[in-house]
Write a protein that holds these residues in place. Structure first.
Motif, short mmCIF file in Angstrom:
data_model
loop_
_atom_site.label_atom_id
_atom_site.label_comp_id
_atom_site.label_asym_id
_atom_site.label_seq_id
_atom_site.Cartn_x
_atom_site.Cartn_y
_atom_site.Cartn_z
N SER A 154 -6.19 4.00 -9.56
CA SER A 154 -6.01 4.85 -8.89
C SER A 154 -5.46 6.51 -9.48
O SER A 154 -5.17 6.19 -10.54
CB SER A 154 -4.85 4.31 -7.91
N THR A 167 -2.38 5.72 1.89
CA THR A 167 -3.50 4.82 1.93
C THR A 167 -2.81 4.49 3.55
O THR A 167 -4.09 3.64 4.12
CB THR A 167 -2.96 3.65 1.14
N LEU A 204 1.03 -1.20 0.27
CA LEU A 204 0.40 -0.01 -0.25
C LEU A 204 1.09 1.31 -0.39
O LEU A 204 1.77 0.92 0.61
CB LEU A 204 -0.76 0.24 1.01
N SER A 205 0.10 1.94 -0.72
CA SER A 205 0.74 3.84 -0.12
C SER A 205 0.99 4.04 1.02
O SER A 205 0.40 3.90 2.20
CB SER A 205 0.36 4.93 -1.44
N HIS A 210 -4.04 6.47 6.38
CA HIS A 210 -5.67 6.26 6.10
C HIS A 210 -5.95 5.55 6.83
O HIS A 210 -7.10 5.58 7.68
CB HIS A 210 -6.12 6.95 5.40
N LYS A 216 -2.41 1.94 -4.13
CA LYS A 216 -2.88 3.51 -3.41
C LYS A 216 -4.42 2.92 -3.56
O LYS A 216 -5.72 2.85 -3.54
CB LYS A 216 -2.84 4.30 -4.08
N ASP A 217 -4.89 1.66 -2.79
CA ASP A 217 -6.39 1.34 -2.53
C ASP A 217 -6.67 1.00 -1.28
O ASP A 217 -5.39 1.02 -1.33
CB ASP A 217 -7.24 0.54 -3.48
N ASP A 218 -7.81 0.07 -1.09
CA ASP A 218 -7.62 -0.05 0.59
C ASP A 218 -7.36 -1.86 0.37
O ASP A 218 -7.69 -2.50 1.91
CB ASP A 218 -8.79 0.23 1.79
#
Length: 599
Positions: free
Chosen positions: A365, A76, A72-73, A79, A417-419
């Motif tokens: 993304s 992200t 993950l970034s 967050h 960049k997603d969850d």
């Protein structure tokens, strides 16, 4: 799982004796939570507590884990952690410190402080922790424990449960009759105590179900002697069982023991040490983090050397096919080698190169889309200018080269960049890293060859070549230092320097032959030098460990996992039990030295 869902807050401490099954219970809970997870529920993430640098908060530990292990970034990951969409499952609090570490100075005590400060509003945030029961009691008596947490303890099985388990699991129950009778009648206290944990039961079945006589267990006196006897027979037993299944043993048991002892000794010696800003784990075998086993300097030096050797052909081929003479050729080669030495020093200074990830979902993304669009706009701009100056052929090829090299490689690789957290096993990061390098090396190489072939004279060729050098060097410097400013400055400087020096020192270039040979050289430059940084470091490590570890180490570790010697936890392999790891480390001897600590 029902018990965990009912407690408020969702904070659970699992304790028990060594080998009681604490980790297994925590993993069962983790899997059950994943199976029943709803959209807004936190994602359980198992983390080995031994790898925690307690100078950093629990939040920072989780963010680093999501970035390093799951791709993950940073944005992200932060967050997800800040919104409490991550459920930490911290395994092995008792494995964070040595036995002689005072409780007040222990990393375990610091970890508990961070856990208590891990809040969700005014309530404690959800977490799960495993620890040896007696050690957790010591910490609690010293005022260190998880607040607002439920605690469960895994108790040893009864004699009847041990006998029932043995009868269910062994192939020939009649061979175990004397053992089960002794346990049921408690005529052998040593045997009953030793086999009162799932780990020791597993060892006994593995060691004697297919080879040897189980009655031998009755003649061994002393808990420690019996435990060591079972561990000693474990690896030969599973190796022999594997040979029966596959008709031919892939490895000899002596080699298996020697190789695993090398890894176990490395883990034990490095537990808690800091190297290059990273706290070394005493339990996790991560392929792209194993390189310090070969020494702190030699693998990095080999890595830098491989990068230089891979970059040299791209320049040598072009220079060799140009009509250079005497001092001019020496000047160009000196310039090239100086640039390569600079790159070598950059690669040498990088302690922990991050694997790249090839993931087409990243195109959807924001970051991936931005990289592709930026590359496309840059390619169109460069292509338009080149078409006006040098013709449409060079403009088209140059624009495509820029777009694919920059937009494609950084749009499809890097952080996701997603969850959605993907667990792809211990070989996943290096596999992604190698595939990313292969894809963009094979794509950019032919395009570069076409741009060379389309060049009609030396000015056009060296303009294209200098542009490519600037892009490649800038992208590499930006990726290494994670700074767009450094990428732009280094790219412009190296591109202009290359163009100026080569324009004044070269004449007409042999286009077709240069294009034919420079395409694979440039593919090697983009793939092996720019993108495959983690894979190259792993290759350097294998070169340094020739004779001490198998060349196909990933295949050996996968086999060890399949036969039950290792277990997988995310991107790491771990020994099935700490007792097995300690026994193997003792077989390695004490001739190795712990790496120096680095802040």
């Amino acid at each position: 799982m029902e018990f965990y869902q009912e407690i408020r807050p969702h904070r659970l401490v699992v304790t028990g004796s060594p080998g009681a099954g604490k980790t297994v219970l925590a993993l069962e809970l983790l899997l059950a939570l994943l199976d029943s997870r709803r959209e807004d529920d936190p994602i359980p993430i198992r983390i080995s507590a031994a790898s925690w640098n307690t100078n950093l908060s629990l939040e920072k530990l989780l963010i680093d884990q999501l970035v390093d292990a799951y791709g993950l970034s940073g944005v992200t990951a932060r967050h997800m952690v800040e919104t409490r969409h991550v459920l930490p499952v911290l395994d092995g609090l008792d494995e964070m410190d040595t036995e002689d570490t005072p409780l007040a100075e222990s990393r375990a005590a610091a970890a508990l402080e961070w856990c208590n400060s891990y809040q969700d509003g005014r309530a404690g945030s959800s977490l799960v922790l495993t620890c040896r029961a007696d050690y957790y009691e010591e910490l609690a008596n010293a005022g260190q424990r998880i607040l607002d947490a439920a605690r469960i303890e895994v108790h040893p099985p009864s004699s009847d449960q041990i006998c029932a388990f043995l009868i269910r699991r062994v192939k020939y129950p009649h061979r175990w009759q004397a053992v089960t009778n002794a346990i049921a009648e408690n005529s052998s206290e040593t045997l009953t105590r030793t086999l009162s944990t799932p780990w020791q039961l597993t060892l006994a079945i593995a060691a004697y179900d297919t080879m040897g006589d189980p009655d031998d267990l009755l003649s061994i006196t002393g808990d420690r002697a019996l435990s060591e006897h079972l561990v000693e027979r474990f690896i030969p037993a599973v190796t022999q069982l594997s040979s029966r299944r596959n008709k031919k043993a892939p490895y000899e048991s002596d080699d298996v023991t020697r190789w695993l002892a090398e890894l176990a000794n490395y883990l034990n010696l490095n537990a808690g040490n800091t190297l290059g800003g990273r706290v070394m784990s005493g339990t996790d075998i991560v392929l792209h983090h194993l390189w310090p086993l070969g020494g702190h300097r030699i693998p990095r030096l080999v890595d830098a050397t491989l990068a230089v050797l891979a970059a040299v052909p791209c320049c040598i081929i072009v220079y060799a096919l140009s009509p250079h003479s005497g001092r001019q050729g020496i000047t160009i080669l000196a310039y090239t080698m100086a640039a390569n030495i600079i790159f070598a020093s950059i690669f040498y200074s990088r302690w922990w190169p991050h694997p790249q990830r090839l993931n087409f979902r990243r195109m959807g993304s924001r970051s991936g889309f931005r990289s592709v669009i930026t590359g496309l706009l840059g390619g169109v701009s460069m292509g338009f200018v080149a078409a006006l100056l040098f013709g449409p052929a060079i403009g088209l090829v140059g624009g495509l080269l820029y777009w694919v090299t920059y937009g494609g490689s950084f749009g499809l690789t890097g952080d996701i960049k997603d969850d959605r957290v993907e667990i792809e096993g211990p070989e996943g990061p290096l596999r992604h890293d190698a595939l990313s390098a292969l894809l963009f090396g094979l794509t950019s190489g032919p395009l570069y060859g076409l741009s060379v072939a389309a060049s009609a004279d030396s000015l056009i060729f060296w303009a294209t070549f200098s542009m490519t050098v600037g892009i490649a060097n800038g992208a590499t410097a930006g990726a290494l230092f994670r700074s767009p400013r450094i990428a732009v400055i280094f790219g412009l400087f190296s591109g202009l320097a290359s163009g100026i020096s080569q324009t004044y020192t070269s004449d007409q270039v042999s286009g077709d032959l240069t294009a034919f040979l420079s395409a694979p050289a440039f593919a090697l430059l983009v793939g092996f030098v720019i993108l495959a940084r983690a894979s190259r470091r792993y290759l350097s490590f294998l070169i340094c460990m020739r004779g001490r570890l198998p060349w196909r180490l990933n295949r050996f570790l996968r086999w060890s996992y399949n036969v039950g010697i290792l277990r997988a936890s995310g991107v790491a392999y771990q020994f099935r039990h700490l007792e097995l790891q300690d026994w193997l480390a003792q077989q390695a001897g004490s001739h190795q030295h712990s790496p120096d600590s680095h802040a």
